[in-house]
Motif scaffolding. Structure first.
Motif, short mmCIF file in Angstrom:
data_model
loop_
_atom_site.label_atom_id
_atom_site.label_comp_id
_atom_site.label_asym_id
_atom_site.label_seq_id
_atom_site.Cartn_x
_atom_site.Cartn_y
_atom_site.Cartn_z
N GLU A 47 0.81 -1.22 0.00
CA GLU A 47 0.00 0.00 0.00
C GLU A 47 0.84 1.27 0.00
OE1 GLU A 47 -2.45 -3.33 1.36
OE2 GLU A 47 -0.57 -2.54 2.17
N TRP A 100 -15.27 -10.11 4.73
CA TRP A 100 -16.23 -9.26 4.03
C TRP A 100 -15.59 -8.66 2.78
CZ3 TRP A 100 -16.39 -4.12 2.66
CH2 TRP A 100 -17.63 -3.65 2.21
N GLY A 101 -14.39 -8.11 2.91
CA GLY A 101 -13.70 -7.52 1.76
C GLY A 101 -13.42 -8.52 0.66
N SER A 102 -13.09 -9.75 1.03
CA SER A 102 -12.80 -10.77 0.03
C SER A 102 -14.07 -11.18 -0.73
CB SER A 102 -12.14 -11.99 0.66
OG SER A 102 -13.08 -12.72 1.42
N LYS A 103 -15.21 -11.07 -0.07
CA LYS A 103 -16.47 -11.41 -0.73
C LYS A 103 -16.81 -10.42 -1.84
CE LYS A 103 -21.38 -12.16 0.27
NZ LYS A 103 -22.39 -12.20 1.35
N TYR A 104 -16.51 -9.15 -1.62
CA TYR A 104 -16.89 -8.12 -2.57
C TYR A 104 -15.74 -7.61 -3.42
CZ TYR A 104 -21.25 -8.34 -0.13
OH TYR A 104 -22.43 -8.79 0.40
N ASN A 105 -14.52 -8.00 -3.10
CA ASN A 105 -13.36 -7.58 -3.88
C ASN A 105 -12.34 -8.70 -3.96
OD1 ASN A 105 -11.73 -5.78 -5.35
ND2 ASN A 105 -10.56 -5.30 -3.51
N PRO A 106 -12.75 -9.86 -4.49
CA PRO A 106 -11.79 -10.96 -4.59
C PRO A 106 -10.80 -10.68 -5.71
CG PRO A 106 -13.92 -11.61 -5.48
CD PRO A 106 -14.06 -10.21 -4.99
N GLY A 108 -7.84 -11.94 -2.85
CA GLY A 108 -6.87 -11.35 -1.96
C GLY A 108 -6.83 -12.14 -0.68
#
Length: 141
Positions: A47, A100-106, A108
């Protein structure tokens, strides 16, 4: 240093004072899910945190009891950071954000997300135990 103002007694507001900062969460992520534990380690994260922001957030986290630093045995001007119990208590919340993030932005952190999906409580306990072991190791240094 980033100033944390407590504007109410609301538990969500208190939590957001700290974890609503993306850099704080990414530093905590690195301490939980990777072997990163030094300023240089965090600086090398993809990042690309600025040096002044990293120093500020490490100071903030330490000042408010989420992490602690110890001097490296090999290099006296190098600090090793580890989670405190207060920081370890955030592991379930950080894990939930990752899932949650992996569900909507896979994709990672595929391996970690799979581990959390297969056995969430067991995985969280393993990460807590790993963080406690690092904390003890740092205290013995």
């Amino acid at each position: 240093m980033k100033v944390v103002e407590h504007r109410s007694n609301c538990p969500i507001a208190y939590s957001l004072n700290f974890i609503s900062d993306r850099w704080v969460l990414l530093i905590l992520r690195d301490l939980v899910f990777t072997d990163k534990s030094t300023y240089g380690d965090f600086l090398a994260s993809e990042e690309k945190i600025a040096t002044n922001v990293l120093a500020d957030r490490l100071n903030l986290l330490e000042e408010h009891g989420f992490i602690e630093s110890t001097v490296s045995e090999e290099k006296k001007n190098k600090f090793i950071y580890s989670l405190t119990e207060k920081g370890i208590d955030l592991i379930p919340a950080i894990a939930e954000l990752m899932v949650w993030g992996s569900k909507y932005n896979p994709p990672g952190a595929v391996d970690i997300v799979k581990e959390l999906s297969d056995d969430r409580e067991g995985a969280i306990q393993r990460y807590k135990n790993k963080a406690r072991a690092r904390m003890k190791q740092a205290a013995q240094a």
